[in-house]
Design a protein around this motif. Structure first.
Motif, PDB file in Angstrom:
ATOM      1  N   ASP A 200       0.784  -1.154   0.005  1.00 34.07           N
ATOM      2  CA  ASP A 200       0.034   0.043  -0.013  1.00 34.07           C
ATOM      3  C   ASP A 200       0.824   1.170   0.050  1.00 34.07           C
ATOM      4  N   PRO A 201       0.892   1.938  -1.081  1.00 38.32           N
ATOM      5  CA  PRO A 201       1.802   3.199  -1.243  1.00 38.32           C
ATOM      6  C   PRO A 201       1.591   4.142   0.013  1.00 38.32           C
ATOM      7  N   ALA A 202       0.457   4.500   0.455  1.00 38.07           N
ATOM      8  CA  ALA A 202      -0.119   5.284   1.315  1.00 38.07           C
ATOM      9  C   ALA A 202       0.621   5.096   2.673  1.00 38.07           C
ATOM     10  N   PHE A 203       0.653   3.777   2.989  1.00 36.37           N
ATOM     11  CA  PHE A 203       1.259   3.047   4.168  1.00 36.37           C
ATOM     12  C   PHE A 203       2.584   3.070   4.196  1.00 36.37           C
ATOM     13  N   VAL A 204       3.304   3.081   2.979  1.00 34.53           N
ATOM     14  CA  VAL A 204       4.645   3.066   2.983  1.00 34.53           C
ATOM     15  C   VAL A 204       5.266   4.806   3.222  1.00 34.53           C
ATOM     16  N   ALA A 205       4.573   5.329   2.453  1.00 35.94           N
ATOM     17  CA  ALA A 205       4.663   6.911   2.861  1.00 35.94           C
ATOM     18  C   ALA A 205       4.523   7.442   4.101  1.00 35.94           C
ATOM     19  N   ALA A 206       3.529   7.082   4.758  1.00 31.65           N
ATOM     20  CA  ALA A 206       3.202   7.302   6.203  1.00 31.65           C
ATOM     21  C   ALA A 206       4.264   6.841   7.048  1.00 31.65           C
ATOM     22  N   VAL A 207       4.691   5.567   6.859  1.00 26.06           N
ATOM     23  CA  VAL A 207       5.905   5.220   7.707  1.00 26.06           C
ATOM     24  C   VAL A 207       6.999   5.847   7.469  1.00 26.06           C
ATOM     25  N   THR A 208       7.556   5.844   6.076  1.00 22.20           N
ATOM     26  CA  THR A 208       8.845   6.589   5.601  1.00 22.20           C
ATOM     27  C   THR A 208       8.867   8.066   6.208  1.00 22.20           C
ATOM     28  N   ALA A 209       7.864   8.714   6.141  1.00 27.52           N
ATOM     29  CA  ALA A 209       7.848   9.888   6.416  1.00 27.52           C
ATOM     30  C   ALA A 209       8.213  10.234   8.075  1.00 27.52           C
ATOM     31  N   LYS A 210       8.096   9.080   9.003  1.00 30.15           N
ATOM     32  CA  LYS A 210       8.561   9.496  10.224  1.00 30.15           C
ATOM     33  C   LYS A 210      10.085   8.964  10.696  1.00 30.15           C
ATOM     34  N   ILE A 211      10.639   8.126   9.608  1.00 28.47           N
ATOM     35  CA  ILE A 211      11.894   7.503   9.800  1.00 28.47           C
ATOM     36  C   ILE A 211      12.946   8.597   9.273  1.00 28.47           C
ATOM     37  N   PRO A 212      13.819   9.021  10.282  1.00 27.86           N
ATOM     38  CA  PRO A 212      15.027   9.852   9.860  1.00 27.86           C
ATOM     39  C   PRO A 212      15.910   9.455   8.624  1.00 27.86           C
ATOM     40  N   ALA A 213      16.127   7.989   8.693  1.00 23.87           N
ATOM     41  CA  ALA A 213      16.850   7.596   7.561  1.00 23.87           C
ATOM     42  C   ALA A 213      16.055   7.512   6.158  1.00 23.87           C
ATOM     43  N   GLY A 214      14.941   7.834   6.340  1.00 18.92           N
ATOM     44  CA  GLY A 214      13.771   8.127   4.988  1.00 18.92           C
ATOM     45  C   GLY A 214      13.603   6.763   4.451  1.00 18.92           C
ATOM     46  N   ARG A 215      13.641   5.599   4.894  1.00 26.56           N
ATOM     47  CA  ARG A 215      13.216   4.493   4.382  1.00 26.56           C
ATOM     48  C   ARG A 215      12.814   3.457   5.428  1.00 26.56           C
ATOM     49  N   PRO A 216      11.793   2.420   5.291  1.00 25.88           N
ATOM     50  CA  PRO A 216      11.715   1.408   5.962  1.00 25.88           C
ATOM     51  C   PRO A 216      13.230   0.449   6.020  1.00 25.88           C
ATOM     52  N   GLY A 217      13.395  -0.299   6.866  1.00 19.96           N
ATOM     53  CA  GLY A 217      14.280  -1.327   7.227  1.00 19.96           C
ATOM     54  C   GLY A 217      13.959  -2.698   6.380  1.00 19.96           C
TER      55      GLY A 217
END
Length: 261
Positions: A200-217
């Protein structure tokens, strides 16, 4: 890290049929360790991991167990039939979400059993042998929720904090015998179990927006600190909790914060 630095060691990885557990099991095999892959309800996936381990020239076996059952850990230890375990990767866990106002007692108890009591039983069954032999490694997979808990995951977050307290308490007892106990605490990690949400692009965008490194692990992001802690290079580290979360523990990404007015 020395190539094949874990040759001659045997590792038990719980929850090794997929995701972080599978990645750690294969990484340990890549460093020369023989691996025992634990699973619950995923025999084909666990056997596939065992085959890949054997393709590296390492021994591998598969054991099963449902840690929500009180007898599961004892049954797992019995499956080992006294086999020496030098490294324990305590990765298996349950995470069941729900409103804290109506959280049923049985759901809390399931988290206590699977995520806490099973760990204590594994430590009781394996750590004394490590201490007697003068070498051992225990790594417990923690969570960002230890530092940033959410009400909907109250039981899960509480048990992850309890796990950390447990390994720190025991670490003091066995450090002089060459046994270290540490935690590695992931943040948002893209695994097979989370595949639908990460599609889900919206979920990925919401998660990524919070992470200083700019990506999920990824699961592979977790393997490097685990291998370091298992190696001789990690022998002076015990009772530590290493966050692997792209900086999320220290705060949301700056671009995700509201602008000052």
């Amino acid at each position: 890290m020395t190539e094949r630095s874990l040759t001659g060691r045997t590792a038990l990885v719980t929850g090794a049929s997929s995701g972080i557990g599978r990645a750690i099991a294969l990484a340990l095999a890549g460093q020369g360790a023989d691996v025992i892959l634990h699973h619950h309800g995923q025999p084909e996936e666990a056997e596939a991991g065992a085959r890949e381990t054997r393709s590296m020239g390492r021994d591998a076996r598969v054991v099963d167990g449902d840690f929500t059952a009180p007898e599961a850990t004892g049954n797992l230890l019995a499956q080992l039939k006294g086999q020496q375990v030098d490294i324990l990767i305590a990765n298996a866990a349950i995470e069941r979400r729900g409103a804290w106002e109506s959280l049923p007692a049985e759901q809390v108890q399931a988290h206590v059993q699977a995520n806490f009591l099973s760990l204590i039983a594994l430590l009781q069954g394996l750590v004394p042998g490590m201490a007697a032999r003068g070498w051992g490694r225990v790594i417990c997979l923690g969570s960002i929720m230890q530092a940033r808990p959410r009400a909907e995951t109250l039981a899960y977050a509480a048990m992850k904090s309890a796990q950390l307290t447990t390994i720190r308490a025991i670490a003091r007892e066995v450090a002089a015998q060459g046994v270290t106990l540490n935690a590695v605490s992931p943040g948002a990690i893209r695994t097979e179990r989370m595949a639908a949400r990460y599609d889900d692009p919206a979920f990925v965008a919401a998660v990524t927006a919070k992470i200083p490194a700019g990506r999920p692990g990824t699961p592979e992001d977790i393997t490097a600190p685990v291998l370091m802690l298992c190696s001789e290079g990690g022998s002076y580290i015990t009772g530590a909790d290493i966050p692997v979360d792209g900086g999320w523990r220290i705060g949301d990404a700056m671009h995700a914060l509201p602008e000052k007015t």
